[in-house]
Scaffold this motif. Structure first.
Motif, PDB file in Angstrom:
ATOM      1  N   LEU A 187     -10.187   4.921  -3.165  1.00  0.00           N
ATOM      2  CA  LEU A 187      -9.758   4.293  -4.416  1.00  0.00           C
ATOM      3  C   LEU A 187      -9.548   2.790  -4.242  1.00  0.00           C
ATOM      4  CD1 LEU A 187      -7.403   7.149  -5.598  1.00  0.00           C
ATOM      5  CD2 LEU A 187      -9.381   6.296  -6.896  1.00  0.00           C
ATOM      6  N   ASN A 188      -8.987   2.393  -3.126  1.00  0.00           N
ATOM      7  CA  ASN A 188      -8.793   0.965  -2.863  1.00  0.00           C
ATOM      8  C   ASN A 188     -10.120   0.219  -2.714  1.00  0.00           C
ATOM      9  OD1 ASN A 188      -5.998   0.995  -2.986  1.00  0.00           O
ATOM     10  ND2 ASN A 188      -5.771   1.422  -0.817  1.00  0.00           N
ATOM     11  N   ASN A 189     -11.169   0.932  -2.334  1.00  0.00           N
ATOM     12  CA  ASN A 189     -12.497   0.336  -2.183  1.00  0.00           C
ATOM     13  C   ASN A 189     -13.394   0.612  -3.393  1.00  0.00           C
ATOM     14  OD1 ASN A 189     -12.505  -1.020   0.433  1.00  0.00           O
ATOM     15  ND2 ASN A 189     -12.011   1.016   1.212  1.00  0.00           N
ATOM     16  N   ASN A 190     -12.784   1.065  -4.491  1.00  0.00           N
ATOM     17  CA  ASN A 190     -13.503   1.285  -5.755  1.00  0.00           C
ATOM     18  C   ASN A 190     -14.657   2.274  -5.619  1.00  0.00           C
ATOM     19  OD1 ASN A 190     -13.217   0.558  -8.490  1.00  0.00           O
ATOM     20  ND2 ASN A 190     -15.058  -0.686  -8.376  1.00  0.00           N
ATOM     21  N   PHE A 191     -14.492   3.264  -4.753  1.00  0.00           N
ATOM     22  CA  PHE A 191     -15.531   4.253  -4.488  1.00  0.00           C
ATOM     23  C   PHE A 191     -15.836   5.122  -5.709  1.00  0.00           C
ATOM     24  CE2 PHE A 191     -17.035   8.348  -2.784  1.00  0.00           C
ATOM     25  CZ  PHE A 191     -18.100   7.912  -2.008  1.00  0.00           C
ATOM     26  N   TYR A 192     -14.823   5.383  -6.530  1.00  0.00           N
ATOM     27  CA  TYR A 192     -14.981   6.254  -7.696  1.00  0.00           C
ATOM     28  C   TYR A 192     -15.173   5.429  -8.976  1.00  0.00           C
ATOM     29  CZ  TYR A 192     -12.998   9.410  -4.257  1.00  0.00           C
ATOM     30  OH  TYR A 192     -12.750  10.116  -3.104  1.00  0.00           O
ATOM     31  N   HIS A 193     -15.891   4.297  -8.857  1.00  0.00           N
ATOM     32  CA  HIS A 193     -16.071   3.370  -9.985  1.00  0.00           C
ATOM     33  C   HIS A 193     -16.608   4.094 -11.213  1.00  0.00           C
ATOM     34  CE1 HIS A 193     -20.435   3.256  -9.200  1.00  0.00           C
ATOM     35  NE2 HIS A 193     -20.083   3.276  -7.931  1.00  0.00           N
ATOM     36  N   GLY A 194     -16.107   3.666 -12.353  1.00  0.00           N
ATOM     37  CA  GLY A 194     -16.541   4.274 -13.607  1.00  0.00           C
ATOM     38  C   GLY A 194     -15.809   5.547 -13.977  1.00  0.00           C
ATOM     39  N   THR A 195     -14.872   5.991 -13.152  1.00  0.00           N
ATOM     40  CA  THR A 195     -14.118   7.201 -13.482  1.00  0.00           C
ATOM     41  C   THR A 195     -12.741   6.810 -14.031  1.00  0.00           C
ATOM     42  OG1 THR A 195     -13.092   7.435 -11.306  1.00  0.00           O
ATOM     43  CG2 THR A 195     -15.255   8.482 -11.611  1.00  0.00           C
ATOM     44  N   PRO A 196     -12.168   7.636 -14.885  1.00  0.00           N
ATOM     45  CA  PRO A 196     -10.828   7.333 -15.409  1.00  0.00           C
ATOM     46  C   PRO A 196      -9.771   7.198 -14.297  1.00  0.00           C
ATOM     47  CG  PRO A 196     -11.874   8.988 -16.768  1.00  0.00           C
ATOM     48  CD  PRO A 196     -12.754   8.797 -15.559  1.00  0.00           C
ATOM     49  N   LEU A 197      -9.875   8.004 -13.249  1.00  0.00           N
ATOM     50  CA  LEU A 197      -8.918   7.894 -12.147  1.00  0.00           C
ATOM     51  C   LEU A 197      -9.016   6.511 -11.500  1.00  0.00           C
ATOM     52  CD1 LEU A 197      -6.810   8.972 -10.140  1.00  0.00           C
ATOM     53  CD2 LEU A 197      -8.693  10.022  -8.857  1.00  0.00           C
ATOM     54  N   GLN A 198     -10.218   6.076 -11.221  1.00  0.00           N
ATOM     55  CA  GLN A 198     -10.406   4.760 -10.598  1.00  0.00           C
ATOM     56  C   GLN A 198      -9.916   3.643 -11.514  1.00  0.00           C
ATOM     57  OE1 GLN A 198     -12.049   4.059  -7.269  1.00  0.00           O
ATOM     58  NE2 GLN A 198     -10.627   2.429  -7.780  1.00  0.00           N
ATOM     59  N   GLU A 199     -10.208   3.753 -12.798  1.00  0.00           N
ATOM     60  CA  GLU A 199      -9.771   2.733 -13.759  1.00  0.00           C
ATOM     61  C   GLU A 199      -8.247   2.628 -13.789  1.00  0.00           C
ATOM     62  OE1 GLU A 199     -11.724   3.747 -17.437  1.00  0.00           O
ATOM     63  OE2 GLU A 199     -13.711   3.414 -16.540  1.00  0.00           O
ATOM     64  N   ASP A 200      -7.565   3.770 -13.849  1.00  0.00           N
ATOM     65  CA  ASP A 200      -6.100   3.751 -13.855  1.00  0.00           C
ATOM     66  C   ASP A 200      -5.552   3.225 -12.532  1.00  0.00           C
ATOM     67  OD1 ASP A 200      -5.990   4.641 -16.442  1.00  0.00           O
ATOM     68  OD2 ASP A 200      -5.194   6.636 -15.969  1.00  0.00           O
ATOM     69  N   TRP A 201      -6.158   3.611 -11.421  1.00  0.00           N
ATOM     70  CA  TRP A 201      -5.737   3.130 -10.100  1.00  0.00           C
ATOM     71  C   TRP A 201      -5.839   1.608 -10.046  1.00  0.00           C
ATOM     72  CZ3 TRP A 201      -4.009   5.828  -5.757  1.00  0.00           C
ATOM     73  CH2 TRP A 201      -3.981   5.119  -4.539  1.00  0.00           C
ATOM     74  N   ASN A 202      -6.953   1.079 -10.524  1.00  0.00           N
ATOM     75  CA  ASN A 202      -7.166  -0.366 -10.504  1.00  0.00           C
ATOM     76  C   ASN A 202      -6.187  -1.094 -11.413  1.00  0.00           C
ATOM     77  OD1 ASN A 202      -9.308   0.126  -8.779  1.00  0.00           O
ATOM     78  ND2 ASN A 202     -10.885  -0.261 -10.309  1.00  0.00           N
ATOM     79  N   GLN A 203      -5.908  -0.542 -12.589  1.00  0.00           N
ATOM     80  CA  GLN A 203      -5.033  -1.190 -13.565  1.00  0.00           C
ATOM     81  C   GLN A 203      -3.551  -1.050 -13.215  1.00  0.00           C
ATOM     82  OE1 GLN A 203      -5.989   0.354 -17.434  1.00  0.00           O
ATOM     83  NE2 GLN A 203      -8.003  -0.634 -17.474  1.00  0.00           N
ATOM     84  N   LEU A 204      -3.163   0.128 -12.721  1.00  0.00           N
ATOM     85  CA  LEU A 204      -1.742   0.427 -12.535  1.00  0.00           C
ATOM     86  C   LEU A 204      -1.252   0.230 -11.104  1.00  0.00           C
ATOM     87  CD1 LEU A 204      -1.710   3.692 -14.676  1.00  0.00           C
ATOM     88  CD2 LEU A 204      -1.068   1.379 -15.407  1.00  0.00           C
ATOM     89  N   GLY A 205      -2.156   0.296 -10.148  1.00  0.00           N
ATOM     90  CA  GLY A 205      -1.784   0.112  -8.748  1.00  0.00           C
ATOM     91  C   GLY A 205      -1.426   1.410  -8.043  1.00  0.00           C
ATOM     92  N   ALA A 206      -1.635   1.414  -6.744  1.00  0.00           N
ATOM     93  CA  ALA A 206      -1.408   2.590  -5.901  1.00  0.00           C
ATOM     94  C   ALA A 206       0.024   3.115  -5.981  1.00  0.00           C
ATOM     95  CB  ALA A 206      -1.766   2.260  -4.449  1.00  0.00           C
ATOM     96  N   GLU A 207       0.969   2.212  -6.163  1.00  0.00           N
ATOM     97  CA  GLU A 207       2.375   2.623  -6.176  1.00  0.00           C
ATOM     98  C   GLU A 207       2.720   3.539  -7.345  1.00  0.00           C
ATOM     99  OE1 GLU A 207       1.995  -1.235  -8.414  1.00  0.00           O
ATOM    100  OE2 GLU A 207       1.241  -0.512  -6.501  1.00  0.00           O
ATOM    101  N   ASN A 208       1.845   3.615  -8.332  1.00  0.00           N
ATOM    102  CA  ASN A 208       2.087   4.465  -9.493  1.00  0.00           C
ATOM    103  C   ASN A 208       1.388   5.827  -9.406  1.00  0.00           C
ATOM    104  OD1 ASN A 208       3.871   2.906 -11.200  1.00  0.00           O
ATOM    105  ND2 ASN A 208       2.210   1.422 -11.211  1.00  0.00           N
TER     106      ASN A 208
END
Length: 119
Positions: A52-73
């Motif tokens: 997820l930190n390397n944007n491996f799942y790009h284009g998925t809702p999980l990746q989008e939320d991870w990128n927007q909200l951060g790992a701590e969430n």
């Protein structure tokens, strides 16, 4: 660390029991979950964090939320696990387990990041 110590640690690592199971990644802010049956639950959270930190799942809702909200969430939990010793067909076992847990938790649309499986 000397080579004898490295060798001993590697051997110890290889002898540890392996567990397959079902993991959950949960968005702490909106409650959405991602469910996955995995062949080895050990270090699986690190695996997903790295991807997820390397944007491996790009284009998925999980990746989008991870990128927007951060790992701590996000949190990680092993929901179920079992020793792999008596599994003869891991691929089949994981497929069955995945279907069972998706039916049980329904982590789709507003409730989660998984896509419904048709078979």
């Amino acid at each position: 660390m000397d080579s004898a110590r490295k060798k001993a640690l590697l051997q110890e690592y290889k002898q540890q029991k392996t567990y397959y199971g079902v993991i959950q990644i949960k968005n702490k802010l909106n409650g959405k979950i991602f469910i996955k049956a995995v062949p080895n639950t050990k270090n699986r959270w690190h695996f997903y964090q790295l991807n997820l930190n390397n944007n491996f799942y790009h284009g998925t809702p999980l990746q989008e939320d991870w990128n927007q909200l951060g790992a701590e969430n996000f949190s990680f939990e092993v929901l179920w696990e079992k020793d792999t010793d008596k599994v003869t067909n891991m691929k089949q076992e994981l497929k069955k387990l995945q279907k069972e847990w998706l039916e049980k938790l329904q982590p789709f649309a507003d409730k989660g990041y998984n896509k419904p499986v048709n078979d």
